[in-house]
Design an enzyme around this catalytic site. Structure first.
Site, PDB file in Angstrom:
ATOM      1  N   HIS A 101      -0.639   0.824  -9.876  1.00  0.00           N
ATOM      2  CA  HIS A 101      -1.423  -0.035  -8.978  1.00  0.00           C
ATOM      3  C   HIS A 101      -2.086  -1.176  -9.767  1.00  0.00           C
ATOM      4  O   HIS A 101      -3.303  -1.371  -9.710  1.00  0.00           O
ATOM      5  CB  HIS A 101      -2.482   0.770  -8.225  1.00  0.00           C
TER       6      HIS A 101
ATOM      7  N   ARG B 265       0.844  -1.186   0.000  1.00  0.00           N
ATOM      8  CA  ARG B 265       0.000   0.000   0.000  1.00  0.00           C
ATOM      9  C   ARG B 265       0.885   1.244   0.000  1.00  0.00           C
ATOM     10  O   ARG B 265       1.994   1.235   0.543  1.00  0.00           O
ATOM     11  CB  ARG B 265      -0.931   0.025   1.231  1.00  0.00           C
TER      12      ARG B 265
END
Length: 312
Positions: A275, A227
């Protein structure tokens, strides 16, 4: 039975419906923006739902995250805490993440970024890239399903792999593993390539920082596919600029999308991906969601349920 979906462009709802016709033909699939009675919604498949919206469905039975993480749900102060959240962890998710980490590790091992930069400048210059997998000690932070899958694949290719987790855990095939703060320094000191696949929790926020990097051997590299909140951006840049870190492959950021003026975009030793390390396609997510709904209706235990105590 009605499922509401919030996981991307509203234009995708027709494709979602086609996929669910295959895996759950009796399921009524509606879009997040449809004008419906909230009381008729039984299940929700969501990514980054509008704050407060989940709490408006009084008969909701289960929240299903469209990805492996849940921070995009629990960041909503009003999310209904009496409901379980099922994380989207499937065999395909594990394969995609393992292959992303392997691809990144091989790119770093062979210094592919340098070749790409030379191509952009139309500059021909031979350089040494004689390292092979066996020369690079990989350390994986996070030994959940994704971390174990990555460890297995990298080990098969020849990378010496070890893992670290906050609590006691083990890696398959006798691979070494470390646990807790007491063994963190020892884990870092034997790591030439640090891979972060940790969940997003308060205890892991900012863990990719100056103190962590200082305990790696000089010239180590970094892959962050966990993350964005794990990473202190300035500390990453400082470590790269000083040469303590050699290169980094970064897939996650805080905030996202990564702002155009971020210095990460233009740093010569950073490879950025948007991502995309492990995103199951709609077919896989529809299949898994249909299975979760059927299992929940039968009263069966569900896998990968968010545990607020652990933070993932």
């Amino acid at each position: 039975m009605r499922l509401i979906i919030r996981s991307g462009s509203p234009r995708a709802i027709d494709e979602w419906r086609e996929k669910f016709k295959i895996h759950a033909p009796a399921l009524d699939v509606v879009d997040w923006h449809d004008d419906i009675d909230p009381a008729t919604v039984d299940y929700a498949l969501v990514w980054a739902p509008d704050p407060g919206r989940l709490a408006t469905f009084p008969n909701l039975k289960l929240i299903i995250s469209a990805g492996a993480g849940v921070d995009h749900i629990v960041s909503d102060p009003a999310w209904p805490r009496h409901l379980r959240i099922a994380r989207m962890v499937t065999p395909r998710t594990e394969t995609e993440m393992a292959e992303y980490v392997l691809t990144s590790a091989l790119m770093l091992t062979r210094d592919v970024k340098r070749a790409i930069d030379q191509q952009a400048r139309r500059h021909w210059e031979l350089y040494d890239s004689l390292r092979v997998a066996a020369d690079i000690r990989v350390g994986i932070m996070g030994l959940g399903h994704l971390g174990i899958a990555a460890a297995r694949l990298l080990s098969r290719v020849g990378f010496p792999v070890a893992g670290w987790s906050r609590g006691a855990s083990t890696l398959p095939d006798g691979l070494p593993s470390y646990a807790g703060q007491a063994q963190f320094g020892e884990f870092l000191s034997r790591t030439d390539l640090l891979v972060c696949l940790l969940p997003a929790t308060e205890s892991t926020r900012g863990i990719l920082n100056h103190t962590t990097f200082a305990q790696l051997p000089r010239g180590a590299s970094l892959i962050n596919a966990g993350r964005g909140a794990h990473m202190v951006t300035q500390d990453v840049l400082d470590a790269l600029n000083s040469g303590h870190l050699h290169q980094a492959v970064l897939d996650v950021f805080d905030p996202e999308p990564l702002p155009p003026d971020s210095p990460l975009w233009t740093h010569p030793n950073i490879i950025i991906t948007p991502h995309c390390a492990a995103i199951p396609d709609r077919e896989e997510r529809a299949r898994h969601t249909a299975w979760l709904i059927e299992a929940n209706e039968r009263g069966e235990a569900l896998p990968n349920i968010y545990d607020p105590g652990r933070g993932y």
